[in-house]
Design a protein around this motif. Structure first.
Motif, PDB file in Angstrom:
ATOM      1  N   MET A   1       0.832  -1.163   0.000  1.00 52.60           N
ATOM      2  CA  MET A   1       0.000   0.000   0.000  1.00 52.60           C
ATOM      3  C   MET A   1       0.883   1.235   0.000  1.00 52.60           C
ATOM      4  O   MET A   1       1.788   1.358   0.804  1.00 52.60           O
ATOM      5  CB  MET A   1      -0.881  -0.038   1.235  1.00 52.60           C
ATOM      6  N   THR A   2       0.610   2.133  -0.900  1.00 52.33           N
ATOM      7  CA  THR A   2       1.375   3.362  -1.019  1.00 52.33           C
ATOM      8  C   THR A   2       0.562   4.514  -0.438  1.00 52.33           C
ATOM      9  O   THR A   2      -0.607   4.669  -0.764  1.00 52.33           O
ATOM     10  CB  THR A   2       1.685   3.667  -2.500  1.00 52.33           C
ATOM     11  N   THR A   3       1.211   5.282   0.402  1.00 54.24           N
ATOM     12  CA  THR A   3       0.529   6.469   0.928  1.00 54.24           C
ATOM     13  C   THR A   3       1.210   7.697   0.360  1.00 54.24           C
ATOM     14  O   THR A   3       2.412   7.715   0.128  1.00 54.24           O
ATOM     15  CB  THR A   3       0.589   6.515   2.468  1.00 54.24           C
ATOM     16  N   HIS A   4       0.397   8.651   0.118  1.00 55.68           N
ATOM     17  CA  HIS A   4       0.926   9.921  -0.386  1.00 55.68           C
ATOM     18  C   HIS A   4       0.810  10.962   0.713  1.00 55.68           C
ATOM     19  O   HIS A   4      -0.241  11.543   0.912  1.00 55.68           O
ATOM     20  CB  HIS A   4       0.154  10.384  -1.627  1.00 55.68           C
ATOM     21  N   ALA A   5       1.863  11.101   1.426  1.00 60.22           N
ATOM     22  CA  ALA A   5       1.873  12.103   2.495  1.00 60.22           C
ATOM     23  C   ALA A   5       1.934  13.484   1.858  1.00 60.22           C
ATOM     24  O   ALA A   5       2.634  13.699   0.864  1.00 60.22           O
ATOM     25  CB  ALA A   5       3.071  11.889   3.409  1.00 60.22           C
ATOM     26  N   ALA A   6       1.208  14.388   2.405  1.00 62.07           N
ATOM     27  CA  ALA A   6       1.244  15.762   1.900  1.00 62.07           C
ATOM     28  C   ALA A   6       2.648  16.305   2.129  1.00 62.07           C
ATOM     29  O   ALA A   6       3.239  16.131   3.191  1.00 62.07           O
ATOM     30  CB  ALA A   6       0.217  16.615   2.623  1.00 62.07           C
ATOM     31  N   THR A   7       3.163  16.909   1.112  1.00 61.29           N
ATOM     32  CA  THR A   7       4.491  17.496   1.225  1.00 61.29           C
ATOM     33  C   THR A   7       4.348  18.862   1.886  1.00 61.29           C
ATOM     34  O   THR A   7       3.606  19.715   1.412  1.00 61.29           O
ATOM     35  CB  THR A   7       5.130  17.666  -0.172  1.00 61.29           C
ATOM     36  N   PHE A   8       5.048  19.005   2.984  1.00 58.22           N
ATOM     37  CA  PHE A   8       4.993  20.267   3.711  1.00 58.22           C
ATOM     38  C   PHE A   8       6.281  21.019   3.456  1.00 58.22           C
ATOM     39  O   PHE A   8       7.367  20.489   3.620  1.00 58.22           O
ATOM     40  CB  PHE A   8       4.819  20.023   5.211  1.00 58.22           C
ATOM     41  N   ARG A   9       6.136  22.235   3.039  1.00 59.37           N
ATOM     42  CA  ARG A   9       7.289  23.102   2.839  1.00 59.37           C
ATOM     43  C   ARG A   9       7.123  24.293   3.771  1.00 59.37           C
ATOM     44  O   ARG A   9       6.131  25.015   3.701  1.00 59.37           O
ATOM     45  CB  ARG A   9       7.360  23.586   1.389  1.00 59.37           C
ATOM     46  N   ALA A  10       8.057  24.457   4.675  1.00 59.76           N
ATOM     47  CA  ALA A  10       8.002  25.592   5.595  1.00 59.76           C
ATOM     48  C   ALA A  10       8.116  26.892   4.802  1.00 59.76           C
ATOM     49  O   ALA A  10       8.852  26.953   3.814  1.00 59.76           O
ATOM     50  CB  ALA A  10       9.141  25.490   6.602  1.00 59.76           C
ATOM     51  N   PRO A  11       7.388  27.908   5.220  1.00 60.79           N
ATOM     52  CA  PRO A  11       7.497  29.183   4.511  1.00 60.79           C
ATOM     53  C   PRO A  11       8.919  29.719   4.594  1.00 60.79           C
ATOM     54  O   PRO A  11       9.614  29.508   5.591  1.00 60.79           O
ATOM     55  CB  PRO A  11       6.525  30.098   5.244  1.00 60.79           C
ATOM     56  N   ARG A  12       9.327  30.381   3.551  1.00 59.65           N
ATOM     57  CA  ARG A  12      10.679  30.945   3.497  1.00 59.65           C
ATOM     58  C   ARG A  12      10.612  32.441   3.677  1.00 59.65           C
ATOM     59  O   ARG A  12       9.694  33.096   3.207  1.00 59.65           O
ATOM     60  CB  ARG A  12      11.328  30.595   2.169  1.00 59.65           C
ATOM     61  N   LEU A  13      11.624  32.947   4.305  1.00 56.58           N
ATOM     62  CA  LEU A  13      11.723  34.383   4.524  1.00 56.58           C
ATOM     63  C   LEU A  13      12.543  35.002   3.404  1.00 56.58           C
ATOM     64  O   LEU A  13      13.663  34.561   3.130  1.00 56.58           O
ATOM     65  CB  LEU A  13      12.372  34.662   5.884  1.00 56.58           C
ATOM     66  N   HIS A  14      11.993  36.029   2.765  1.00 58.14           N
ATOM     67  CA  HIS A  14      12.680  36.759   1.697  1.00 58.14           C
ATOM     68  C   HIS A  14      13.086  38.126   2.265  1.00 58.14           C
ATOM     69  O   HIS A  14      12.248  38.878   2.754  1.00 58.14           O
ATOM     70  CB  HIS A  14      11.763  36.900   0.486  1.00 58.14           C
ATOM     71  N   PHE A  15      14.376  38.402   2.182  1.00 59.02           N
ATOM     72  CA  PHE A  15      14.903  39.580   2.862  1.00 59.02           C
ATOM     73  C   PHE A  15      14.650  40.892   2.128  1.00 59.02           C
ATOM     74  O   PHE A  15      14.652  41.947   2.760  1.00 59.02           O
ATOM     75  CB  PHE A  15      16.393  39.403   3.159  1.00 59.02           C
ATOM     76  N   GLY A  16      14.408  40.868   0.841  1.00 62.66           N
ATOM     77  CA  GLY A  16      14.122  42.102   0.105  1.00 62.66           C
ATOM     78  C   GLY A  16      12.951  42.862   0.707  1.00 62.66           C
ATOM     79  O   GLY A  16      13.084  44.060   1.029  1.00 62.66           O
ATOM     80  N   PRO A  17      11.795  42.214   0.875  1.00 61.60           N
ATOM     81  CA  PRO A  17      10.665  42.913   1.493  1.00 61.60           C
ATOM     82  C   PRO A  17      10.944  43.358   2.934  1.00 61.60           C
ATOM     83  O   PRO A  17      10.443  44.400   3.367  1.00 61.60           O
ATOM     84  CB  PRO A  17       9.536  41.874   1.456  1.00 61.60           C
ATOM     85  N   VAL A  18      11.746  42.595   3.668  1.00 61.46           N
ATOM     86  CA  VAL A  18      12.087  42.986   5.038  1.00 61.46           C
ATOM     87  C   VAL A  18      12.894  44.282   5.019  1.00 61.46           C
ATOM     88  O   VAL A  18      12.619  45.216   5.785  1.00 61.46           O
ATOM     89  CB  VAL A  18      12.866  41.870   5.768  1.00 61.46           C
ATOM     90  N   LEU A  19      13.882  44.361   4.142  1.00 59.80           N
ATOM     91  CA  LEU A  19      14.709  45.570   4.065  1.00 59.80           C
ATOM     92  C   LEU A  19      13.895  46.771   3.601  1.00 59.80           C
ATOM     93  O   LEU A  19      14.012  47.869   4.171  1.00 59.80           O
ATOM     94  CB  LEU A  19      15.903  45.333   3.138  1.00 59.80           C
ATOM     95  N   LEU A  20      13.072  46.570   2.593  1.00 57.92           N
ATOM     96  CA  LEU A  20      12.205  47.654   2.128  1.00 57.92           C
ATOM     97  C   LEU A  20      11.233  48.055   3.234  1.00 57.92           C
ATOM     98  O   LEU A  20      10.987  49.243   3.462  1.00 57.92           O
ATOM     99  CB  LEU A  20      11.447  47.234   0.866  1.00 57.92           C
ATOM    100  N   GLY A  21      10.698  47.069   3.937  1.00 61.92           N
ATOM    101  CA  GLY A  21       9.795  47.351   5.053  1.00 61.92           C
ATOM    102  C   GLY A  21      10.478  48.153   6.145  1.00 61.92           C
ATOM    103  O   GLY A  21       9.887  49.088   6.704  1.00 61.92           O
ATOM    104  N   GLY A  22      11.717  47.814   6.464  1.00 62.48           N
ATOM    105  CA  GLY A  22      12.475  48.580   7.458  1.00 62.48           C
ATOM    106  C   GLY A  22      12.652  50.024   7.024  1.00 62.48           C
ATOM    107  O   GLY A  22      12.539  50.952   7.832  1.00 62.48           O
TER     108      GLY A  22
END
Length: 160
Positions: free
Chosen positions: A1-22
């Motif tokens: 029996m094959t199960t297809h576990a949902a692939t979980f990808r943790a959100p990634r932080l993008h620094f461009g918006p952080v710098l612009l936000g600062g």
């Protein structure tokens, strides 16, 4: 029996918006403070920056001219960027923060006000205030709430 576990990808932080936000948060706060103190007490913007610089340089900041104002400006934008970054970093682990930016941004702004007022400034080299300026405190709390909400909205762009 094959199960297809949902692939979980943790959100990634993008620094461009952080710098612009600062940059955006820092500029908003600086324009607010400079305008307030210019209208209320005819304090020039360089003095606001020197006041921020006094957190690192103490009273000598007010005699340091453009040099200490520049140090104050760099410190100010560094802190603003850290405010955005902190919310975004937590949001990578607690994605619910991104779904309700106003609901989470308001208490974050209040937290930032408390942190700056009761921890950062007292631990800095800045001279303690001799009196409480109620209109300034009230306006500062409102501005920090807006900054908290801005941090939450910026985090939505930074965390993907």
């Amino acid at each position: 029996m094959t199960t297809h576990a949902a692939t979980f990808r943790a959100p990634r932080l993008h620094f461009g918006p952080v710098l612009l936000g600062g940059l955006l948060v820092g500029t908003f706060d600086l324009v607010f403070a400079s305008t307030w103190w210019k209208i209320a007490h005819d304090v020039p913007p360089i003095r606001i920056l020197q006041s921020i610089g006094s957190g690192l340089l103490g009273e000598a900041s007010f005699e340091g001219g453009v040099r200490s104002a520049t140090i104050g400006g760099v410190a100010h934008y560094f802190i603003a960027t850290c405010m955005v970054l902190a919310f975004a970093l937590v949001a990578t682990r607690v994605p619910a923060l991104l779904r309700r930016p106003i609901a989470w941004g308001v208490p974050y702004g209040l937290f930032l006000y408390g942190l700056m007022t009761y921890v950062v400034v007292p631990l800095s080299a800045a001279a303690p205030s001799k009196s409480v300026n109620v209109p300034w405190v009230t306006a500062s709390i409102v501005v920090h709430v807006l900054i908290g909400v801005a941090c939450a909205f910026i985090a939505r762009r930074a965390v993907r």
